[in-house]
Design a protein around this motif. Structure first.
Motif, mmCIF file in Angstrom:
data_model
loop_
_atom_site.group_PDB
_atom_site.id
_atom_site.type_symbol
_atom_site.label_atom_id
_atom_site.label_comp_id
_atom_site.label_asym_id
_atom_site.label_seq_id
_atom_site.Cartn_x
_atom_site.Cartn_y
_atom_site.Cartn_z
ATOM 1 N N PRO A 1 -39.240 46.980 1.741
ATOM 2 C CA PRO A 1 -40.130 47.359 0.642
ATOM 3 C C PRO A 1 -40.376 46.153 -0.270
ATOM 4 C CG PRO A 1 -38.278 48.888 0.829
ATOM 5 C CD PRO A 1 -38.033 47.795 1.811
ATOM 6 N N ALA B 1 -45.928 46.985 3.627
ATOM 7 C CA ALA B 1 -44.656 47.096 2.905
ATOM 8 C C ALA B 1 -44.834 47.071 1.389
ATOM 9 C CB ALA B 1 -43.719 45.966 3.330
ATOM 10 N N LEU C 1 -37.876 51.727 4.573
ATOM 11 C CA LEU C 1 -39.235 51.480 4.091
ATOM 12 C C LEU C 1 -40.039 52.779 4.073
ATOM 13 C CD1 LEU C 1 -41.562 49.685 3.153
ATOM 14 C CD2 LEU C 1 -42.023 49.114 5.547
#
Ligand SMILES: Cc1ncc(C[n+]2csc(CCOP(=O)(O)OP(=O)(O)O)c2C)c(N)n1
Ligand SMILES: [Mg+2]
Length: 565
Positions: free
Chosen positions: A243, A257, A347
């Motif tokens: 992330p 991301a 994520l």
């Protein structure tokens, strides 16, 4: 000592600035600074931008240096003129922007004896400059010419690196201040147009600093001078499934991301607790977001910070390792090293929450023109050829909160070194004067009023700029603070409404003016302004109290929409 000496030395000085790579300088009028101004103007490699107000000149130079990444010179006459450069110098120091300040001064025999327009200019900017030097008065001997060439290179390289920032040279100038004969040739420069002194920088290569990010890794990307590095970071984060909490000024708010709404997500205690990482990689400046800062402060994860200058941005004292290297060095190291093991769901959890928050926001904002919607829409409309210059106060917060993640979105710049609202218009014009592609300024009404004189760049310099002013008649940001409850003084002394009609300012400075009433009209106005060149002030009228309520509703809706375990 003759004007020929003065001009020979200054011509050599400017020659070296240009050889090092200088393309832009700002001048302001005066008598004492005449030799510096004329020497800059007469060097064809340097574009000299003329200003009336030194404060504007300083910020214009700052904006130009910020966008181009190269030192910009700014010169002015002696006295309070030099003092007016102080705000830009301070911002340049804190934001790491390379400026070369050249102040004209009286020679020593005319100081402290009642000569006009003479103040103590030695170390005038204190610790705000990286380097101060009193140049002195010299005859143009070959030795003095080599000294001036070296001095220019030293000023240029000192401003450029380790970290970038402002330098100040004070130049005493003796009369006569204009030439009475043609300048003779000067052969003290190096052959083949190279600078007199080059700088060779060894780049650090401690890519991961010996630590190996593993498990639940989060990347926090703050303002970054190199837009390409932001793009590469986004690509890396997407491949590594990490992330990426990306401030728009990082240039990394793009790709699969990128988490755009981290400020909102981290306001939710449940989300914040459930998404605690094992490892944090911070790049560049620390973002403004308070929830993000508080969350980072409370983590027990390993935190490393990478910055080309090793800048110390850690108010909560939690970073355990600083890597003083360009972001690329870290990415190269991580990509080349062992594959970083990541949990695939890690994520996914962030992605789902970010997407849900984004959808909820879009619904609450709807189509009615509002401050957050303007910020969000500019992020959606402007392409990567465009630079969005954002003022301090609510505009930069709205951009951090509401700008969607987007491939090929605009580059975002802001004066966030000292968070001042001053000089914003001038800095945006400076940015617009350098580089390819249009510049759009998003600014509040108080900030616009503060630097209204900066609009002179539209008329005198013909620099095109699209100015979107969010006019809520005062400082809307203060409604978010406790002081808003102090009814006896809040409006007059804190919010400071002014009732200005910026259409008159537009007329005075020769700008076009638009007041769109809908999002569609705003889009058309922005597009027409960019396509038409010139400067347009596009005013969006809003209400401070309604704006506060809208922000609250948007945040509540975003949090309510988060997927619950
Ligand atoms: C030079 C300077 N003076 C004062 C401040 C304090 N300040 C922060 S925000 C603000 C009001 C800005 O109002 P506006 O530009 O209209 O933006 P809004 O808050 O309405 O979004 C002020 C005065 C500052 N940051 N910089
Ligand atoms: Mg305002």
């Amino acid at each position: 000592m003759s004007a020929t000496d003065t001009y020979l030395l200054l011509r050599a000085f400017c020659d070296e600035l240009a050889r090092c790579g200088m393309e832009h300088a700002c001048t302001a009028p005066g008598s004492r600074c005449t030799p510096i101004v004329l020497s800059l103007v007469r060097d064809r490699r340097i574009h000299a931008w003329s200003h009336v107000d030194e404060r504007c000149a300083g910020f214009f130079a700052l904006g130009a240096a910020k966008r181009s990444g190269r030192p910009v010179a700014v010169t002015c006459t002696s006295g309070t003129a030099a003092a007016n450069l102080a705000p830009a110098v301070i911002e340049a120091r804190h934001a790491r922007v390379p400026l070369i300040v050249l102040t004209a001064d009286r020679p020593p025999e005319l100081r402290e004896v009642g000569a006009g327009q003479t103040i103590d200019q030695l170390k005038l900017y204190g610790d705000a400059v990286k380097w101060f030097f009193e140049v002195g008065v010299h005859e143009a001997t070959p030795g003095a010419l080599r000294f001036m060439r070296t001095l220019a290179c030293r000023a240029y390289w000192t401003a450029s690196y380790g970290p970038p920032g402002p330098v100040h040279l004070n130049l005493p100038l003796r009369e006569p201040l204009v030439l009475d004969a043609p300048l003779p040739d000067d052969t003290t420069g190096r052959d083949d147009r190279r600078p007199y002194v080059m700088l060779d920088r060894a780049v650090e290569s401690v890519p991961t600093g010996g630590r190996h990010p593993a498990g639940r890794v989060v990347i926090v990307a703050g303002a970054n001078r190199d837009p390409m590095a932001g793009r590469e970071l986004a690509g890396f984060a997407a491949r590594a499934a990490m992330p990426l909490l990306a401030d728009p000024m990082s240039g990394a708010r793009q790709g699969s991301a990128a988490i755009a709404h981290y400020d909102l997500l981290l306001r939710d205690p449940e989300f914040a607790a459930a998404h605690r990482p094992d490892f944090v990689i911070r790049t560049g400046d620390l973002p403004t977001s308070k929830p993000l800062r508080a969350w980072l402060a409370g983590l027990d994860a390993a935190q490393i910070a990478i910055d080309p200058d090793g800048v110390w941005h850690d108010p909560d004292a939690v970073v355990g390792l600083r890597v003083g290297a360009p972001l690329r060095a870290l990415l190269d190291g991580l990509t080349a090293g062992e594959t970083v093991p990541v949990e695939p769901e890690w994520l996914d959890g962030w992605r789902a929450a970010d997407d849900a928050a984004g959808e909820a926001l879009a619904q609450v904002l709807g189509d009615d023109l509002s401050e957050p919607l303007v910020a969000r829409s500019l992020g959606k409309w402007l392409d990567d050829a465009t630079t969005l210059f954002v003022a301090s106060s609510m505009p930069i917060r709205d951009v951090e909160l509401y700008l969607p993640a987007r491939q090929d979105g605009p580059r975002v710049l802001s004066n966030r070194g000292a968070n001042g609202i001053d000089g914003t218009v001038s800095a945006a014009f400076g940015a617009a004067a350098t580089g390819e592609g249009p510049v759009v300024l998003l600014v509040g009404d108080v900030a616009l009023a503060h630097d209204i004189g900066g609009l002179l760049s539209a008329r005198r310099l013909q620099v095109p700029l699209t100015i979107v002013v969010l006019n809520n008649d005062g400082g809307g940001i203060f409604h978010f603070l406790a002081v808003a409850g102090e009814a006896d003084a809040f409006e007059e002394h804190v919010a400071t409404p002014h009732g200005l009609d910026f259409a008159h300012a537009a007329a005075l400075y020769g700008c076009r003016f638009e007041r769109p009433g809908t999002v569609g009209e705003l889009k058309t106005a922005v597009e027409q302004s960019i396509a038409g060149g010139g400067t347009t002030i596009i005013e969006v009228r809003t209400d401070r109290v309604e704006n506060l309520a809208l922000h609250r509703r948007a945040a509540e809706a975003a949090l309510a929409a988060l997927p619950r375990a």
